[in-house]
Write a protein that holds these residues in place. Sequence first.
Motif, PDB file in Angstrom:
ATOM      1  N   SER A  47       0.833  -1.210   0.000  1.00  0.00           N
ATOM      2  CA  SER A  47       0.000   0.000   0.000  1.00  0.00           C
ATOM      3  C   SER A  47       0.866   1.260   0.000  1.00  0.00           C
ATOM      4  O   SER A  47       0.546   2.233  -0.693  1.00  0.00           O
ATOM      5  N   ARG A  48       1.968   1.240   0.740  1.00  0.00           N
ATOM      6  CA  ARG A  48       2.875   2.383   0.730  1.00  0.00           C
ATOM      7  C   ARG A  48       3.524   2.555  -0.641  1.00  0.00           C
ATOM      8  O   ARG A  48       3.730   3.682  -1.116  1.00  0.00           O
ATOM      9  N   PHE A  49       3.826   1.440  -1.289  1.00  0.00           N
ATOM     10  CA  PHE A  49       4.394   1.494  -2.636  1.00  0.00           C
ATOM     11  C   PHE A  49       3.418   2.125  -3.625  1.00  0.00           C
ATOM     12  O   PHE A  49       3.810   2.932  -4.475  1.00  0.00           O
ATOM     13  N   LEU A  50       2.138   1.780  -3.518  1.00  0.00           N
ATOM     14  CA  LEU A  50       1.135   2.364  -4.418  1.00  0.00           C
ATOM     15  C   LEU A  50       1.004   3.863  -4.210  1.00  0.00           C
ATOM     16  O   LEU A  50       0.809   4.621  -5.181  1.00  0.00           O
ATOM     17  N   LEU A  51       1.105   4.320  -2.970  1.00  0.00           N
ATOM     18  CA  LEU A  51       1.041   5.757  -2.694  1.00  0.00           C
ATOM     19  C   LEU A  51       2.280   6.487  -3.209  1.00  0.00           C
ATOM     20  O   LEU A  51       2.202   7.624  -3.662  1.00  0.00           O
ATOM     21  N   VAL A  57       5.390   6.499 -14.207  1.00  0.00           N
ATOM     22  CA  VAL A  57       5.900   5.130 -14.299  1.00  0.00           C
ATOM     23  C   VAL A  57       4.984   4.307 -15.216  1.00  0.00           C
ATOM     24  O   VAL A  57       3.762   4.298 -15.024  1.00  0.00           O
ATOM     25  N   PRO A  58       5.527   3.617 -16.225  1.00  0.00           N
ATOM     26  CA  PRO A  58       4.698   2.817 -17.149  1.00  0.00           C
ATOM     27  C   PRO A  58       4.200   1.530 -16.481  1.00  0.00           C
ATOM     28  O   PRO A  58       4.815   0.470 -16.602  1.00  0.00           O
ATOM     29  N   ILE A  59       3.079   1.630 -15.794  1.00  0.00           N
ATOM     30  CA  ILE A  59       2.560   0.485 -15.047  1.00  0.00           C
ATOM     31  C   ILE A  59       2.190  -0.672 -15.968  1.00  0.00           C
ATOM     32  O   ILE A  59       2.374  -1.838 -15.616  1.00  0.00           O
ATOM     33  N   SER A  60       1.684  -0.369 -17.149  1.00  0.00           N
ATOM     34  CA  SER A  60       1.246  -1.433 -18.054  1.00  0.00           C
ATOM     35  C   SER A  60       2.402  -2.353 -18.429  1.00  0.00           C
ATOM     36  O   SER A  60       2.226  -3.574 -18.511  1.00  0.00           O
ATOM     37  N   TYR A  61       3.589  -1.782 -18.627  1.00  0.00           N
ATOM     38  CA  TYR A  61       4.753  -2.610 -18.955  1.00  0.00           C
ATOM     39  C   TYR A  61       5.123  -3.507 -17.770  1.00  0.00           C
ATOM     40  O   TYR A  61       5.453  -4.688 -17.944  1.00  0.00           O
ATOM     41  N   ALA A  62       5.068  -2.925 -16.569  1.00  0.00           N
ATOM     42  CA  ALA A  62       5.439  -3.687 -15.374  1.00  0.00           C
ATOM     43  C   ALA A  62       4.477  -4.849 -15.135  1.00  0.00           C
ATOM     44  O   ALA A  62       4.899  -5.977 -14.863  1.00  0.00           O
ATOM     45  N   ILE A  63       3.166  -4.582 -15.237  1.00  0.00           N
ATOM     46  CA  ILE A  63       2.180  -5.645 -15.005  1.00  0.00           C
ATOM     47  C   ILE A  63       2.281  -6.716 -16.089  1.00  0.00           C
ATOM     48  O   ILE A  63       2.184  -7.916 -15.804  1.00  0.00           O
ATOM     49  N   ALA A  64       2.471  -6.285 -17.349  1.00  0.00           N
ATOM     50  CA  ALA A  64       2.607  -7.256 -18.440  1.00  0.00           C
ATOM     51  C   ALA A  64       3.816  -8.159 -18.211  1.00  0.00           C
ATOM     52  O   ALA A  64       3.751  -9.379 -18.432  1.00  0.00           O
ATOM     53  N   PHE A 122      -4.004  -6.670  -8.995  1.00  0.00           N
ATOM     54  CA  PHE A 122      -5.211  -5.888  -9.276  1.00  0.00           C
ATOM     55  C   PHE A 122      -5.169  -4.467  -8.694  1.00  0.00           C
ATOM     56  O   PHE A 122      -5.546  -3.514  -9.390  1.00  0.00           O
ATOM     57  N   PRO A 123      -4.723  -4.258  -7.439  1.00  0.00           N
ATOM     58  CA  PRO A 123      -4.651  -2.864  -6.950  1.00  0.00           C
ATOM     59  C   PRO A 123      -3.756  -1.981  -7.816  1.00  0.00           C
ATOM     60  O   PRO A 123      -4.059  -0.797  -8.017  1.00  0.00           O
ATOM     61  N   LEU A 124      -2.672  -2.535  -8.335  1.00  0.00           N
ATOM     62  CA  LEU A 124      -1.788  -1.774  -9.207  1.00  0.00           C
ATOM     63  C   LEU A 124      -2.474  -1.465 -10.533  1.00  0.00           C
ATOM     64  O   LEU A 124      -2.352  -0.358 -11.073  1.00  0.00           O
ATOM     65  N   TYR A 125      -3.221  -2.439 -11.063  1.00  0.00           N
ATOM     66  CA  TYR A 125      -3.986  -2.211 -12.300  1.00  0.00           C
ATOM     67  C   TYR A 125      -5.072  -1.171 -12.090  1.00  0.00           C
ATOM     68  O   TYR A 125      -5.265  -0.256 -12.903  1.00  0.00           O
ATOM     69  N   GLN A 126      -5.807  -1.286 -10.999  1.00  0.00           N
ATOM     70  CA  GLN A 126      -6.909  -0.375 -10.703  1.00  0.00           C
ATOM     71  C   GLN A 126      -6.419   1.047 -10.474  1.00  0.00           C
ATOM     72  O   GLN A 126      -7.161   2.014 -10.696  1.00  0.00           O
ATOM     73  N   LEU A 186      -3.701  -6.471 -23.942  1.00  0.00           N
ATOM     74  CA  LEU A 186      -4.933  -6.700 -23.183  1.00  0.00           C
ATOM     75  C   LEU A 186      -5.070  -5.676 -22.059  1.00  0.00           C
ATOM     76  O   LEU A 186      -6.163  -5.154 -21.814  1.00  0.00           O
ATOM     77  N   LEU A 187      -3.980  -5.382 -21.379  1.00  0.00           N
ATOM     78  CA  LEU A 187      -4.014  -4.424 -20.272  1.00  0.00           C
ATOM     79  C   LEU A 187      -4.299  -3.008 -20.759  1.00  0.00           C
ATOM     80  O   LEU A 187      -4.949  -2.229 -20.058  1.00  0.00           O
TER      81      LEU A 187
END
Length: 406
Positions: A47-51, A57-64, A122-126, A186-187
């Motif tokens: 949670s601290r990381f998300l804040l 930061v390109p989140i889509s690349y990281a999640i993929a 999912f929290p990172l995607y959301q 897809l993301l």
Amino acid sequence: MKTEQLFIQRMSSSWRQAIRIISLIIGGGGTPIVVGAMVIFLSIAYSRFLLWLPKDVPISYAIAFLLSLPLTFSRLRTWIQPADLTFLLPLETKMKNYFRYSFIYSTSIHLIRLLLVGFILFPLYQLRLGNTTSFGITIILLCLLQVWNSYISWLEDRLTSFQSSRYVHTLLFFRWLINGWISFFLLTKHEWISLFSFVVPILHLFYLRSMISGYPYPWMLLSERERKTLMKYYSIAGWFVDLPHIRFPVKERKWLTWFLEKLAPRQKAFSYLYWRTFFRHGDLFAIYLRILLWATVIILFLPNLWIILATLLFSIWLIAIQLPQIALLQRYPLITQLYPITQEERISCFSRMCWLLLASFTLMMVMVGAMTVVPVLYLLLIGTAGCLLGYFLSYVYIPKQIREKS
């Protein structure tokens, strides 16, 4: 006996043994508390990381990338034993159902793993990319891709009988690129590109199926992989319970030889033996590094005085409970027990090694803490507490454990 019945018997026996070990772990008393504390620490750090995460930061690349890893590494669990090369090899033409059941079982486990990874991400995607509905559709399509990966992984294993390892690794890398490519689109909600990209996996499937026609099953590969899988599970269980009947593999790790000579010259026989065992044990050295990485992440993302103190002390304890298995005489040849040195001298050598390992760990954690906002004076106090605990464990707790098990 039908071969599918043999697979079910082996799977059931393996799960019964796993349930017995899990029961021992849960019955250990403090294990649920320890696991609960780890989950709480990691969830707070997440949670601290998300804040903290910057907007650019390109989140889509990281999640993929993170999703592509469980998709790509989808090996089948077959429970093939070394003796099967003698007793089941003549039945190779009748083993189709055995491996079909193995595929169904392994794919089910891989799908559960993918859903778990998706739940964590999912929290990172959301946070930036979309809502629950869009993520659910993405996961459903990735589940189809997971089934494809499991099957392709099995075909790649079949290729190892006649193709070079470089060729098989190239196929694995190509499959990872496919998974990353489809996951990314897809993301990012490029549905048409994603659906069109599914043509590539289908063509790749037909290509590999045409290659393996007539290839035998890779018995040696499957037997060795089953051994490594068991060692991995036993290593995890070894964090919580003693498994003295298990013989763990040894790794050379030649790149540590020069360091070993500095720590314990060959003239000091048991010091050298213990250090060499620690570095070459199949998992102990890796456990030390994993705990170091875990503690570093917690301290960097949760730079709180009490959290750093709790993380350090808990990590030192986790390392200390693994170390006594190095000193057990049962793991060494009988001639080692005839060496003219008393048990107390052996324990003294081992305690010194444990103290150096725990003190080094404490020093590294204090250095990591120095990169946070926690005052240096508090870090010195935390380091002192860690050294005191490490000294107690090395010279009081661990020797007591060794004497009780000797």
